[in-house]
Design an enzyme around this catalytic site. Structure first.
Site, short mmCIF file in Angstrom:
data_model
loop_
_atom_site.label_atom_id
_atom_site.label_comp_id
_atom_site.label_asym_id
_atom_site.label_seq_id
_atom_site.Cartn_x
_atom_site.Cartn_y
_atom_site.Cartn_z
N ALA A 13 38.21 37.57 19.26
CA ALA A 13 39.23 38.27 19.49
C ALA A 13 40.44 38.64 18.74
O ALA A 13 41.36 39.68 18.16
CB ALA A 13 40.43 37.52 20.43
N ARG A 19 37.82 51.50 21.08
CA ARG A 19 37.13 52.72 22.31
C ARG A 19 38.78 52.95 23.06
O ARG A 19 38.89 53.55 23.41
CB ARG A 19 36.19 52.48 22.61
CG ARG A 19 35.01 53.07 21.36
CD ARG A 19 33.25 53.35 21.87
NE ARG A 19 33.32 51.29 21.53
CZ ARG A 19 32.18 51.10 21.69
NH1 ARG A 19 31.45 51.86 23.32
NH2 ARG A 19 32.24 50.10 21.41
N LYS A 26 42.60 45.17 22.00
CA LYS A 26 42.70 44.82 23.07
C LYS A 26 42.25 44.17 24.86
O LYS A 26 42.23 43.72 25.40
CB LYS A 26 40.58 44.98 22.74
CG LYS A 26 39.44 45.46 24.59
CD LYS A 26 38.42 45.20 24.18
CE LYS A 26 37.60 44.56 23.54
NZ LYS A 26 36.20 45.11 22.76
N GLY A 146 23.77 44.03 22.36
CA GLY A 146 22.61 43.66 21.47
C GLY A 146 21.64 43.16 22.63
O GLY A 146 21.89 42.64 23.75
N ASN A 234 34.93 47.59 26.79
CA ASN A 234 35.11 48.06 25.29
C ASN A 234 35.92 49.67 25.23
O ASN A 234 36.68 50.30 24.35
CB ASN A 234 33.62 48.85 24.72
CG ASN A 234 32.92 48.19 24.20
OD1 ASN A 234 33.70 47.09 23.82
ND2 ASN A 234 31.60 47.51 24.85
N LYS A 357 69.72 41.53 45.71
CA LYS A 357 69.92 41.29 44.30
C LYS A 357 70.28 39.96 43.99
O LYS A 357 71.35 39.77 44.40
CB LYS A 357 70.02 42.18 42.64
CG LYS A 357 69.80 41.67 42.10
CD LYS A 357 71.07 42.02 40.81
CE LYS A 357 72.05 40.88 40.94
NZ LYS A 357 73.08 40.84 40.34
N TYR A 372 73.16 47.76 50.14
CA TYR A 372 73.67 46.93 48.73
C TYR A 372 74.05 46.06 49.27
O TYR A 372 74.94 45.98 48.90
CB TYR A 372 73.73 47.99 47.74
CG TYR A 372 73.79 47.49 46.45
CD1 TYR A 372 72.75 46.52 45.78
CD2 TYR A 372 74.75 46.71 45.96
CE1 TYR A 372 72.35 45.67 44.24
CE2 TYR A 372 74.40 46.26 44.94
CZ TYR A 372 73.59 45.38 43.89
OH TYR A 372 72.83 44.95 43.36
N ASN A 383 75.66 39.71 60.60
CA ASN A 383 75.55 41.16 61.36
C ASN A 383 75.63 41.80 59.80
O ASN A 383 76.92 42.39 60.25
CB ASN A 383 75.82 41.48 62.29
CG ASN A 383 75.03 42.68 62.56
OD1 ASN A 383 74.11 42.75 63.34
ND2 ASN A 383 75.77 44.13 62.24
C1 UD1 Z 1 28.38 41.95 20.49
C2 UD1 Z 1 26.95 41.11 20.09
C3 UD1 Z 1 26.05 42.09 20.91
C4 UD1 Z 1 26.35 41.43 22.16
C5 UD1 Z 1 28.20 41.91 22.65
C6 UD1 Z 1 28.54 42.13 24.00
C7 UD1 Z 1 27.27 40.97 17.79
C8 UD1 Z 1 26.92 41.59 16.59
N1 UD1 Z 1 26.64 41.20 18.37
O1 UD1 Z 1 29.02 42.92 20.16
O2 UD1 Z 1 24.89 41.49 20.52
O3 UD1 Z 1 25.85 42.50 23.12
O4 UD1 Z 1 28.65 41.61 21.69
O5 UD1 Z 1 29.88 42.49 24.54
O6 UD1 Z 1 27.86 40.14 17.47
N2 UD1 Z 1 35.13 40.45 16.49
C9 UD1 Z 1 36.02 39.19 15.48
N3 UD1 Z 1 35.60 39.62 14.58
C10 UD1 Z 1 35.05 40.11 14.23
C11 UD1 Z 1 34.00 41.55 14.45
C12 UD1 Z 1 33.96 40.82 16.75
O7 UD1 Z 1 37.04 37.90 16.12
O8 UD1 Z 1 35.14 40.63 12.74
C13 UD1 Z 1 35.41 39.71 18.01
C14 UD1 Z 1 35.99 41.17 18.54
O9 UD1 Z 1 37.11 41.14 19.02
C15 UD1 Z 1 35.53 40.88 20.00
C16 UD1 Z 1 34.25 40.01 20.05
O10 UD1 Z 1 34.28 39.46 18.87
O11 UD1 Z 1 36.52 40.21 20.89
C17 UD1 Z 1 32.95 41.01 19.56
O12 UD1 Z 1 32.48 42.08 18.98
P1 UD1 Z 1 32.36 43.62 19.15
O13 UD1 Z 1 32.58 44.68 18.27
O14 UD1 Z 1 33.08 44.10 20.58
O15 UD1 Z 1 30.74 43.55 20.01
P2 UD1 Z 1 29.70 44.06 20.25
O16 UD1 Z 1 29.68 45.05 19.28
O17 UD1 Z 1 30.51 44.95 21.41
CA CA Z 2 32.32 44.04 22.59
#
Ligand code: UD1
Ligand code: CA
Length: 519
Positions: A13, A19, A26, A146, A234, A357, A372, A383
């Site tokens: 996270a 985006r 997010k 991916g 996203n 309230k 109120y 009443n």
């Molecule tokens: C990732 C996967 C992809 C998959 C998709 C599913 C990788 C390389 N790719 O892509 O194959 O289909 O999720 O939704 O893993 N995050 C971190 N630290 C970082 C980078 C990311 O904590 O350095 C966290 C983000 O906050 C997010 C999650 O990892 O919650 C996924 O990262 P994101 O950049 O959204 O990966 P995708 O490009 O969506």
């Molecule tokens: Ca993602």
């Protein structure tokens, strides 16, 4: 199904979620009662892992504060620079108290994931004695995700990101959902071998799979039964889409459980809400937070309830309530506003354009119109007439008002707290009450009425009012001259005439006009 032995859960996270174009990280965006992160934590909670680590980075402070609220047992791990999902997991494992057993990794932005699916993934992983297992799904539009690349025999070869994929790989519609199970020690070893030789120059967690395959380690692809569960988030268009999907899932669940939803498409029920059988929810209704609706209650149309309890067989129509309690068979609205600590007892009525309230409205008590009610205790079967204001604020402090059982408060009354209207007492319409009214007494506190005969003829001559008055007076003079004590004194000599009406009519709100105050 034996309970999988998960030692560690890692939730990713730290990403910014560019985006989303938001000041809010997010994973903190809300979705029907939980944040995206909250949903992921809820889906993995039944695994009862020994340790839950949440990798935070962007908005780390906010995310950490949120964690303390919703998952105090989870530990935040700071990833100061976002160098990829592989890097994030490496940092998390470094902080993990236990380096053995099964590790679950979940993207923090997959809120539709079901607990059953996470459990099944772990099950498949452990049954196969796999080094790594990935959750996959077949989707219509794999853009941005991916791809799962398999050999001719259908075995996983590698996971390739779209931006690094060949045209043939891009054509694949089986995607990586971003939820994985790993054997801790083999994950650790492999993470050390990740390169940043890709389009983003990041350490990809997904590369762990290709590396394990290359060394002959067993890896498994577990296909999700329902592809919508794997949807990530996203941008805000995807967020709205997820919200609609979750709404449908929640609504379907309640209908199957015996709740009537008259228009599921416009009914939004947080995952934290509970409803009993034979509750009815009408259209355009939002039930949020820890709201509960008991059997036989009818809520809606056009109602928003937040953290509010609705008792059995109550009705709530076109109203808004926050942290309120609505008793059994009580009736609310249309157009009522119940604020925190509004508590309606059984069969109480709070009607149209009424705000309540921090007050109790007793069993069977009625506040039907335009009032109120603040910081009050209203006794059973009292009443409260239209346009009654409980004046609770003196500009510095709030004070309470008590209205006793079966008391009758006439219309357009102000009750200036602290004040008490005793059980069975009456208050005359139009009163400004600032002294207690004893049980059974009549409280009157208002100016006396005087009528100035002929005023309109003198001061508004020629108006339609003057003409109407003249016609009425002529009719009265012709028909029943001298029959009323209020008859015009004829001609207009009597200026400033005063005629106080004392009537015995105690019906409605002309109650005891001109009577004396409380005796
Ligand atoms: C990732 C996967 C992809 C998959 C998709 C599913 C990788 C390389 N790719 O892509 O194959 O289909 O999720 O939704 O893993 N995050 C971190 N630290 C970082 C980078 C990311 O904590 O350095 C966290 C983000 O906050 C997010 C999650 O990892 O919650 C996924 O990262 P994101 O950049 O959204 O990966 P995708 O490009 O969506
Ligand atoms: Ca993602």
């Amino acid at each position: 199904m034996s309970q999988p032995r998960v030692r560690t859960i890692v939730v990713l996270a730290a990403g910014e979620g560019k985006r989303m174009k938001s000041a809010l990280p997010k994973v903190l965006h809300p979705l029907l009662g939980r944040t995206l992160l909250g949903h992921v934590l809820a889906a993995s909670a039944p695994l009862a892992a020994d340790h839950t680590l949440v990798v935070v980075g962007h908005g780390a402070e906010q995310v950490t504060a949120h964690l303390a609220e919703v998952a105090p047992d989870a530990s935040p791990v700071l990833q100061a620079e976002q160098r990829g999902t592989g890097h994030a997991v490496r940092i998390a494992l470094d902080a993990a108290p236990d380096q053995t057993g099964t590790v679950i990794v979940i993207n923090g932005d997959a809120p539709l994931l079901r607990p059953e699916t996470v459990a099944a993934l772990v099950e498949a992983h452990e049954a196969a004695g796999a080094a790594a297992t990935v959750l996959a799904a077949e989707v219509a539009d794999p853009t941005g995700l991916g791809r799962i690349v398999r050999d001719e025999a259908g075995r996983l070869e590698q996971i390739v990101e779209e931006r690094d994929a060949t045209p043939a790989q891009r054509a694949l519609r089986e995607i990586n959902a971003g939820i994985y199970a790993f054997d801790a020690s083999r994950l650790r070893d492999t993470l050390g071998k990740l390169s940043t030789d890709n389009d983003q120059g990041e350490e990809y967690l997904t590369d762990v799979f290709g590396l394990l395959v290359a060394t002959g380690e067993p890896v498994v692809v577990h296909v999700a039964p329902d592809a919508t569960e794997t949807l990530g988030c996203n941008d805000r268009v995807e967020l709205a889409n997820l919200r609609a999907l979750l709404r449908d899932r929640v609504n379907t669940g309640w209908m199957r459980a015996g709740v009537t939803l008259l228009d599921p498409a416009t009914t939004w029920i947080d995952v934290t809400v509970t409803l009993e059988r034979d509750a009815v929810v009408d259209q355009n209704t939002q039930l949020r937070g820890v709201t509960t609706v008991a059997a036989g209650a009818v809520v809606g149309p056009d109602v928003t309830l937040i953290d509010t309890g609705v008792g059995a067989d109550a009705t709530v129509l076109r109203s808004h309530a926050v942290s309120a309690e609505i008793g059994p068979r009580a009736s609310v609205g249309p157009y009522a506003y119940l604020r925190p600590a509004a508590r309606l007892a059984e069969q109480a009525k709070v009607g149209t354009f009424v705000e309540v309230k921090n007050s109790e409205v007793g069993a069977g008590a009625k506040v039907p119109h335009l009032s109120y009610v603040g910081d009050a205790t209203i006794g059973a079967r009292a009443n409260i007439g239209a346009a009654t204001i409980f004046v609770n604020y003196d500009g510095v402090a709030k004070h309470r008002t008590t209205v006793g059982e079966a008391a009758f408060v006439g219309c357009d009354t102000t009750l200036m707290a602290p004040v008490e209207v005793g059980p069975g007492a009456y208050v005359a319409a139009g009163s400004a009450i600032d002294k207690d009214v004893p049980a059974g007494a009549l409280g009157v506190a208002r100016g006396r009425q005087r009528n100035i005969d002929g005023w309109v003829a003198r001061r508004r001559a020629g108006t339609r009012s003057a003409e109407a008055a003249e016609r009425a007076l002529e009719r009265a003079a012709g028909g029943q001259a001298g029959a009323t004590e209020n008859a015009p004194s004829g001609g207009g000599g009597a200026s400033q005439g005063e005629a106080t009406h004392v009537t015995a009519d105690a019906g409605g709100l002309g109650l005891a006009k001109g009577d004396t105050a409380t005796e």
